[in-house]
Write a protein that holds these residues in place. Structure first.
Motif, PDB file in Angstrom:
ATOM      1  N   LEU A 135      -8.782  -1.304 -15.254  1.00 53.51           N
ATOM      2  CA  LEU A 135      -7.978  -2.525 -15.183  1.00 53.51           C
ATOM      3  C   LEU A 135      -8.337  -3.415 -13.993  1.00 53.51           C
ATOM      4  CD1 LEU A 135      -4.484  -1.033 -16.168  1.00 53.51           C
ATOM      5  CD2 LEU A 135      -6.158  -2.197 -17.627  1.00 53.51           C
ATOM      6  N   ASN A 136      -9.299  -2.977 -13.191  1.00 52.22           N
ATOM      7  CA  ASN A 136      -9.786  -3.770 -12.045  1.00 52.22           C
ATOM      8  C   ASN A 136      -8.652  -4.291 -11.162  1.00 52.22           C
ATOM      9  OD1 ASN A 136     -12.530  -3.590 -13.021  1.00 52.22           O
ATOM     10  ND2 ASN A 136     -11.980  -5.154 -14.537  1.00 52.22           N
ATOM     11  N   PRO A 137      -7.801  -3.404 -10.642  1.00 52.38           N
ATOM     12  CA  PRO A 137      -6.652  -3.865  -9.849  1.00 52.38           C
ATOM     13  C   PRO A 137      -7.064  -4.465  -8.507  1.00 52.38           C
ATOM     14  CG  PRO A 137      -6.865  -1.485  -9.685  1.00 52.38           C
ATOM     15  CD  PRO A 137      -7.849  -1.927 -10.733  1.00 52.38           C
ATOM     16  N   VAL A 138      -6.273  -5.441  -8.083  1.00 53.36           N
ATOM     17  CA  VAL A 138      -6.383  -6.000  -6.737  1.00 53.36           C
ATOM     18  C   VAL A 138      -5.136  -5.578  -5.978  1.00 53.36           C
ATOM     19  CG1 VAL A 138      -6.378  -8.117  -5.368  1.00 53.36           C
ATOM     20  CG2 VAL A 138      -7.774  -7.968  -7.447  1.00 53.36           C
ATOM     21  N   LEU A 139      -5.308  -4.976  -4.813  1.00 52.70           N
ATOM     22  CA  LEU A 139      -4.177  -4.503  -4.009  1.00 52.70           C
ATOM     23  C   LEU A 139      -4.158  -5.222  -2.676  1.00 52.70           C
ATOM     24  CD1 LEU A 139      -2.966  -0.857  -3.429  1.00 52.70           C
ATOM     25  CD2 LEU A 139      -3.430  -2.328  -1.470  1.00 52.70           C
ATOM     26  N   TYR A 140      -3.016  -5.801  -2.359  1.00 47.37           N
ATOM     27  CA  TYR A 140      -2.799  -6.382  -1.028  1.00 47.37           C
ATOM     28  C   TYR A 140      -1.942  -5.415  -0.217  1.00 47.37           C
ATOM     29  CZ  TYR A 140      -5.007 -10.861  -1.902  1.00 47.37           C
ATOM     30  OH  TYR A 140      -5.934 -11.843  -2.149  1.00 47.37           O
ATOM     31  N   THR A 141      -2.416  -5.110   0.983  1.00 49.65           N
ATOM     32  CA  THR A 141      -1.795  -4.041   1.770  1.00 49.65           C
ATOM     33  C   THR A 141      -0.421  -4.377   2.311  1.00 49.65           C
ATOM     34  OG1 THR A 141      -2.876  -4.834   3.781  1.00 49.65           O
ATOM     35  CG2 THR A 141      -4.036  -3.166   2.483  1.00 49.65           C
ATOM     36  N   SER A 170       0.849  -1.190   0.000  1.00 49.42           N
ATOM     37  CA  SER A 170       0.000   0.000   0.000  1.00 49.42           C
ATOM     38  C   SER A 170       0.884   1.239   0.000  1.00 49.42           C
ATOM     39  CB  SER A 170      -0.973  -0.059   1.186  1.00 49.42           C
ATOM     40  OG  SER A 170      -0.354  -0.587   2.354  1.00 49.42           O
ATOM     41  N   GLY A 171       0.733   2.144   0.932  1.00 47.54           N
ATOM     42  CA  GLY A 171       1.562   3.340   0.923  1.00 47.54           C
ATOM     43  C   GLY A 171       1.234   4.237  -0.264  1.00 47.54           C
ATOM     44  N   PRO A 172       1.891   5.387  -0.380  1.00 48.64           N
ATOM     45  CA  PRO A 172       1.594   6.332  -1.471  1.00 48.64           C
ATOM     46  C   PRO A 172       1.793   5.729  -2.849  1.00 48.64           C
ATOM     47  CG  PRO A 172       2.978   7.365   0.204  1.00 48.64           C
ATOM     48  CD  PRO A 172       2.928   5.912   0.532  1.00 48.64           C
ATOM     49  N   ALA A 173       2.817   4.888  -3.022  1.00 52.22           N
ATOM     50  CA  ALA A 173       3.076   4.291  -4.335  1.00 52.22           C
ATOM     51  C   ALA A 173       1.981   3.308  -4.716  1.00 52.22           C
ATOM     52  CB  ALA A 173       4.437   3.599  -4.334  1.00 52.22           C
ATOM     53  N   GLY A 174       1.663   2.386  -3.830  1.00 49.71           N
ATOM     54  CA  GLY A 174       0.665   1.375  -4.126  1.00 49.71           C
ATOM     55  C   GLY A 174      -0.712   1.965  -4.340  1.00 49.71           C
ATOM     56  N   TYR A 175      -1.116   2.889  -3.473  1.00 48.20           N
ATOM     57  CA  TYR A 175      -2.448   3.472  -3.607  1.00 48.20           C
ATOM     58  C   TYR A 175      -2.559   4.339  -4.864  1.00 48.20           C
ATOM     59  CZ  TYR A 175      -3.924   1.890   1.029  1.00 48.20           C
ATOM     60  OH  TYR A 175      -4.283   1.123   2.113  1.00 48.20           O
ATOM     61  N   THR A 176      -1.498   5.076  -5.199  1.00 49.70           N
ATOM     62  CA  THR A 176      -1.548   5.886  -6.418  1.00 49.70           C
ATOM     63  C   THR A 176      -1.609   4.996  -7.651  1.00 49.70           C
ATOM     64  OG1 THR A 176      -0.268   7.650  -5.343  1.00 49.70           O
ATOM     65  CG2 THR A 176      -0.395   7.703  -7.741  1.00 49.70           C
ATOM     66  N   ALA A 177      -0.826   3.919  -7.653  1.00 49.04           N
ATOM     67  CA  ALA A 177      -0.911   2.958  -8.751  1.00 49.04           C
ATOM     68  C   ALA A 177      -2.332   2.417  -8.866  1.00 49.04           C
ATOM     69  CB  ALA A 177       0.080   1.819  -8.537  1.00 49.04           C
ATOM     70  N   ILE A 221       2.526  -4.961  -9.967  1.00 49.16           N
ATOM     71  CA  ILE A 221       3.157  -3.697  -9.560  1.00 49.16           C
ATOM     72  C   ILE A 221       3.635  -3.867  -8.125  1.00 49.16           C
ATOM     73  CG2 ILE A 221       2.856  -1.219  -9.196  1.00 49.16           C
ATOM     74  CD1 ILE A 221       0.641  -1.287 -11.317  1.00 49.16           C
ATOM     75  N   ILE A 222       4.947  -3.835  -7.940  1.00 48.95           N
ATOM     76  CA  ILE A 222       5.549  -4.016  -6.618  1.00 48.95           C
ATOM     77  C   ILE A 222       5.683  -2.656  -5.932  1.00 48.95           C
ATOM     78  CG2 ILE A 222       7.625  -4.758  -5.380  1.00 48.95           C
ATOM     79  CD1 ILE A 222       8.101  -6.709  -7.760  1.00 48.95           C
ATOM     80  N   SER A 223       5.035  -2.518  -4.786  1.00 45.27           N
ATOM     81  CA  SER A 223       5.072  -1.268  -4.019  1.00 45.27           C
ATOM     82  C   SER A 223       5.316  -1.577  -2.549  1.00 45.27           C
ATOM     83  CB  SER A 223       3.752  -0.503  -4.194  1.00 45.27           C
ATOM     84  OG  SER A 223       3.438  -0.316  -5.545  1.00 45.27           O
ATOM     85  N   THR A 224       6.281  -2.452  -2.298  1.00 43.82           N
ATOM     86  CA  THR A 224       6.485  -2.969  -0.941  1.00 43.82           C
ATOM     87  C   THR A 224       7.310  -2.045  -0.047  1.00 43.82           C
ATOM     88  OG1 THR A 224       8.294  -4.273  -1.886  1.00 43.82           O
ATOM     89  CG2 THR A 224       6.206  -5.399  -1.527  1.00 43.82           C
ATOM     90  N   PHE A 268       6.528  -4.522 -12.570  1.00 49.11           N
ATOM     91  CA  PHE A 268       6.908  -3.120 -12.412  1.00 49.11           C
ATOM     92  C   PHE A 268       7.171  -2.827 -10.933  1.00 49.11           C
ATOM     93  CE2 PHE A 268       3.904  -3.895 -15.804  1.00 49.11           C
ATOM     94  CZ  PHE A 268       4.572  -3.381 -16.911  1.00 49.11           C
ATOM     95  N   VAL A 269       8.049  -1.864 -10.682  1.00 47.72           N
ATOM     96  CA  VAL A 269       8.408  -1.519  -9.297  1.00 47.72           C
ATOM     97  C   VAL A 269       8.205  -0.032  -9.080  1.00 47.72           C
ATOM     98  CG1 VAL A 269      10.152  -1.630  -7.499  1.00 47.72           C
ATOM     99  CG2 VAL A 269      10.146  -3.342  -9.315  1.00 47.72           C
ATOM    100  N   THR A 270       7.574   0.322  -7.972  1.00 44.59           N
ATOM    101  CA  THR A 270       7.320   1.722  -7.645  1.00 44.59           C
ATOM    102  C   THR A 270       7.737   2.014  -6.205  1.00 44.59           C
ATOM    103  OG1 THR A 270       5.064   1.338  -6.824  1.00 44.59           O
ATOM    104  CG2 THR A 270       5.325   1.671  -9.190  1.00 44.59           C
ATOM    105  N   GLY A 271       7.924   3.280  -5.911  1.00 45.82           N
ATOM    106  CA  GLY A 271       8.187   3.715  -4.544  1.00 45.82           C
ATOM    107  C   GLY A 271       9.538   3.313  -3.997  1.00 45.82           C
ATOM    108  N   ASP A 272       9.603   3.195  -2.678  1.00 40.66           N
ATOM    109  CA  ASP A 272      10.868   2.997  -1.977  1.00 40.66           C
ATOM    110  C   ASP A 272      11.471   1.616  -2.167  1.00 40.66           C
ATOM    111  OD1 ASP A 272      10.377   5.526  -1.166  1.00 40.66           O
ATOM    112  OD2 ASP A 272      10.524   5.155   0.982  1.00 40.66           O
ATOM    113  N   ALA A 273      10.769   0.698  -2.791  1.00 43.15           N
ATOM    114  CA  ALA A 273      11.374  -0.597  -3.100  1.00 43.15           C
ATOM    115  C   ALA A 273      12.475  -0.444  -4.139  1.00 43.15           C
ATOM    116  CB  ALA A 273      10.321  -1.577  -3.608  1.00 43.15           C
ATOM    117  N   ALA A 274      12.408   0.664  -4.911  1.00 46.12           N
ATOM    118  CA  ALA A 274      13.431   0.933  -5.920  1.00 46.12           C
ATOM    119  C   ALA A 274      14.161   2.240  -5.687  1.00 46.12           C
ATOM    120  CB  ALA A 274      12.795   0.953  -7.313  1.00 46.12           C
ATOM    121  N   ASP A 275      13.572   3.148  -4.915  1.00 45.29           N
ATOM    122  CA  ASP A 275      14.127   4.496  -4.743  1.00 45.29           C
ATOM    123  C   ASP A 275      14.917   4.610  -3.442  1.00 45.29           C
ATOM    124  OD1 ASP A 275      14.690   7.194  -4.646  1.00 45.29           O
ATOM    125  OD2 ASP A 275      12.643   7.778  -4.113  1.00 45.29           O
ATOM    126  N   LYS A 276      16.242   4.676  -3.571  1.00 51.48           N
ATOM    127  CA  LYS A 276      17.078   4.851  -2.376  1.00 51.48           C
ATOM    128  C   LYS A 276      17.597   6.277  -2.251  1.00 51.48           C
ATOM    129  CE  LYS A 276      21.329   3.272  -4.686  1.00 51.48           C
ATOM    130  NZ  LYS A 276      22.426   2.292  -4.641  1.00 51.48           N
TER     131      LYS A 276
END
Length: 314
Positions: free
Chosen positions: A29-35, A13-20, A110-113, A275-283
């Motif tokens: 696209l009917n996304p399913v998000l696991y928090t 979840s977080g800003p990356a996951g929720y924005t995605a 979409i990985i937003s972990t 695909f990867v978003t947020g802090d899982a890729a951004d250091k």
């Protein structure tokens, strides 16, 4: 084990996951998000957020995450509580196991972990978290303008945090456990040339002092064993972050710290449809607003990927 097929699976979840999720659901696209294990991510442990656009009076981290969740749900995102425990990206579509009991086959992932701040592990540090103890000077430093603060760490991140705080605080203690900094030479010079920064060499934090808020710290010299107490108002831990990416390492490229590697200027990985978003890729930036921006990128990249797949099938 139960099974399910989805078009877009968002992990985290977080800003990356929720924005995605907002972008993907608006695209139909009917996304399913696991928090994940920490719904809302790092911001749920942040008391006040004043640097996210649109909140003129500021907002609490948990409230902002609730707002983003409601916005994603408004457009049809299926938000579920659960933790991705393993993945299999060796074939397409991709397989993701949730809570070791539910298998999802996803056309795009979409990985937003995100990443977790490393703390010292002190009881007092944990007790005073968000009451003067913070893992992000850029996020929380403003609240300590004109006050005395301390930063723990000897690398580039700690140096950057100390320098940032030195612009708004009259005194910054930099607590370094060795007799040298690990930071780059240019960062070392900037720190040592800064009159507002005092380096405490060969030092470790024994305790953060205070009852309802940070009032001081007790430092022990690692060579002599001497203990000294200092009056401070803010205590910033800058010893690094651990990206929450362990389950992906068998399939995706990471740097030496574990951050997932994406194609420059995109959220794409070497595996199609992942695909990867947020802090899982951004250091580098590690801000809520940059995470949200990358979440938008992830959803757009996924949308284009799926459109191309559909075109190929025609």
């Amino acid at each position: 084990m139960t099974q399910e097929n989805v078009k877009v699976l968002i992990i985290g979840s977080g800003p990356a996951g929720y924005t995605a999720a907002i972008y993907a659901s608006r695209a139909g696209l009917n996304p399913v998000l696991y928090t994940g294990g920490e719904p809302g991510g790092q911001l749920t442990t942040t008391t006040d957020v004043e640097n996210f656009p649109g909140y003129a009076e500021g907002v609490s981290g948990p409230q902002m995450m609730m707002d983003l969740q409601k916005q994603a749900e408004r457009f049809g995102t299926d938000i579920r509580f659960g933790l991705a425990t393993s993945v299999d990206f060796s074939s397409y579509p991709h397989k993701v196991i949730i809570d070791e009991k539910h298998e999802i086959t996803a056309e795009s992932v979409i990985i937003s972990t995100g990443a977790s701040v490393k703390y010292l592990g002190l009881e007092s540090e944990s007790r005073l978290l968000n009451k003067g103890v913070s893992g992000c000077a850029v996020c929380d430093g403003f609240f300590y303008k004109g006050k005395v603060v301390a930063v723990v760490g000897g690398g580039d991140t700690a140096a950057e945090e100390a320098l940032y705080l030195s612009n708004i605080c009259p005194k910054v203690y930099l607590i370094v456990r060795r007799d040298e900094l690990r930071a780059s030479k240019i960062m070392q010079k900037r720190v040592m040339d800064n009159a507002n920064i005092e380096i405490l060499w060969n030092s470790s934090t024994e305790e953060v002092l205070g009852v309802e808020e940070v009032e001081g710290m007790r430092i022990v010299n690692n060579v002599t064993g001497e203990k000294t107490e200092y009056d401070i108002n803010g205590f910033f831990v800058a010893i690094g972050h651990k990206p929450n990416t362990d389950i992906f390492k068998d399939y995706l490229e990471t740097d030496e710290t574990g951050y997932l590697i994406v194609e420059p200027g995109s959220s794409r990985t070497k595996i199609e449809g992942v695909f990867v978003t947020g802090d899982a890729a951004d250091k580098i930036y590690r801000q809520a607003v940059t995470a949200a921006g990358s979440g938008c990128m992830g959803a757009l990249d996924a949308e284009r990927f799926l459109a191309a797949k559909e075109a190929e099938a025609v």
